[in-house]
Scaffold this motif. Structure first.
Motif, mmCIF file in Angstrom:
data_model
loop_
_atom_site.group_PDB
_atom_site.id
_atom_site.type_symbol
_atom_site.label_atom_id
_atom_site.label_comp_id
_atom_site.label_asym_id
_atom_site.label_seq_id
_atom_site.Cartn_x
_atom_site.Cartn_y
_atom_site.Cartn_z
ATOM 1 N N ALA A 97 8.043 36.594 26.325
ATOM 2 C CA ALA A 97 7.270 37.527 27.144
ATOM 3 C C ALA A 97 6.526 38.508 26.234
ATOM 4 C CB ALA A 97 8.203 38.276 28.087
ATOM 5 N N MET A 117 5.973 30.406 30.817
ATOM 6 C CA MET A 117 6.829 31.462 31.338
ATOM 7 C C MET A 117 7.757 30.846 32.378
ATOM 8 S SD MET A 117 7.713 34.527 31.014
ATOM 9 C CE MET A 117 6.469 34.957 29.805
ATOM 10 N N GLY A 168 5.277 36.102 34.720
ATOM 11 C CA GLY A 168 6.523 36.566 34.097
ATOM 12 C C GLY A 168 7.232 37.580 34.974
ATOM 13 N N GLY A 172 9.385 35.191 36.806
ATOM 14 C CA GLY A 172 10.401 35.220 35.749
ATOM 15 C C GLY A 172 11.429 36.313 35.989
ATOM 16 N N SER A 173 10.948 37.521 36.244
ATOM 17 C CA SER A 173 11.855 38.659 36.456
ATOM 18 C C SER A 173 12.358 38.747 37.889
ATOM 19 C CB SER A 173 11.126 39.980 36.139
ATOM 20 O OG SER A 173 10.685 40.014 34.809
HETATM 21 O O1 LIG Z 1 13.391 40.097 30.972
HETATM 22 C C1 LIG Z 1 12.606 39.470 30.251
HETATM 23 O O2 LIG Z 1 12.017 40.038 29.322
HETATM 24 C C2 LIG Z 1 12.362 37.998 30.503
HETATM 25 C C3 LIG Z 1 10.928 37.700 30.802
HETATM 26 C C4 LIG Z 1 10.892 37.312 32.254
HETATM 27 C C5 LIG Z 1 12.289 37.237 32.649
HETATM 28 N N1 LIG Z 1 13.073 37.573 31.682
#
Ligand SMILES: O=C(O)[C@@H]1CCC=N1
Ligand SMILES: NC(=O)C1=CN([C@@H]2O[C@H](COP(=O)(O)OP(=O)(O)OC[C@H]3O[C@@H](n4cnc5c(N)ncnc54)[C@H](O)[C@@H]3O)[C@@H](O)[C@H]2O)C=CC1
Length: 270
Positions: A97, A117, A168, A172-173
């Motif tokens: 990221a 991602m 992301g 992702g998060s």
């Molecule tokens: O927390 C993070 O930095 C990574 C990137 C997206 C999910 N987890």
């Protein structure tokens, strides 16, 4: 099959590795490197070649997945460069990221760099993986890299690195934010007298049932599904009023803004 390496054998590398093994039965000899051999044993059990040498893994491979934390990536790439790795015919696939292609190129001079991602539901084939190909990567390699990632779930092709940043946060998060909601509901179940085990089962069924309703009613706006729960003058309405009073939507906006701000901060740092 091209030779594949993972530099860093953590959570995300493990998800991608498992997906590749599920879909590509001929994918033998995948290298996985990391500082602690004992932590890579799970890869060795699945016939990976494990090593503490990132240089060896990179040297032996055509496609190199960069699976270390963004804070580690500069030193890892520097190590590869200092040890004479020639990137000219290799493809670097970075999942870090906030680490731009320009920064990876500055450190390696690699001509072929892909940013991806992923997200942890990839572990069960239900992830959302963003992918951004730079110009210069030919269709054959785009297809190949995509085929390695398709087993992880939905593959979302993006037109820019800023798109990677957004996915992301949004994919992702976001599982972490939904887990936080589930944790809070679990806590409430216990407050109202349910056992820990029943609370967990209620949360599991709530998540499954609600997301299945969204999927099964694809043409229906989510707001309409919400309205169908909300009887006029009823109990749900009172609960939703509290969400409004606590500025729920504004909170969510701020949550994603904070992710993006940190991503952009990373981009400036590296
Ligand atoms: O927390 C993070 O930095 C990574 C990137 C997206 C999910 N987890
Ligand atoms: N966890 C997530 O949901 C997501 C993570 N990412 C990205 O994936 C990358 C990896 O994250 P995770 O797998 O969650 O972290 P992790 O901490 O599980 O894995 C990182 C791995 O790197 C290894 N490592 C540390 N120093 C090393 C070195 N010098 N050489 C080789 N290996 C080294 C560690 O031993 C560890 O196994 C990060 O860049 C993160 O931004 C991207 C999307 C989602």
């Amino acid at each position: 099959m091209s030779k594949i390496a993972f530099i860093g054998g953590g959570n995300m590398s493990s998800c991608i590795f498992d997906g590749i093994k599920r879909a590509h039965k001929d994918a033998d000899d995948i290298y996985v490197s990391g500082p602690h051999l004992e932590k890579l044993a799970k890869f060795a059990d699945k016939k990976a070649k494990i090593t503490t040498s990132n240089v060896e893994a990179a040297k032996e491979s055509d496609i190199i997945f960069l699976g270390v934390k963004p804070q580690m990536l500069t030193s890892v790439l520097q190590e590869l460069k200092d040890n004479g790795i020639d990137f000219s015919a290799k493809i670097l696939v970075s999942m870090a990221a906030g680490f731009k292609i320009a920064s990876i190129r500055r450190l390696t001079a690699a001509p072929y760099i892909v940013r991806i991602m992923p997200s942890t539901p990839a572990k069960i084939g239900l992830g959302i993986t963003g992918i951004y190909f730079e110009n210069g990567i030919d269709d054959k390699n785009k297809k190949l890299i995509s085929s390695l990632l398709e087993p992880l779930g939905m593959l979302c092709r993006l037109n820019s690195e800023e798109g990677i940043n957004a996915i992301g946060a949004l994919a992702g998060s976001a599982p972490a934010f939904l887990y936080r909601f589930f944790e809070a509901v679990e806590h409430e179940c216990i407050r109202y007298g349910f056992s820990q085990s029943d609370a967990r089962k209620i949360v599991e069924q709530l998540g499954l049932g609600t997301s299945s309703m969204v999927i099964h009613n694809h043409e229906t706006p989510i707001s309409a599904l919400r309205e169908a729960v909300t009887s006029k003058g009823g109990t749900t309405y009172e609960g939703l009023q509290q969400m409004t009073a606590f500025k729920f939507e504004e909170m969510i906006e701020e949550v994603f803004k904070a992710c993006m701000k940190k991503t952009h901060l990373f981009e400036e740092m590296f």
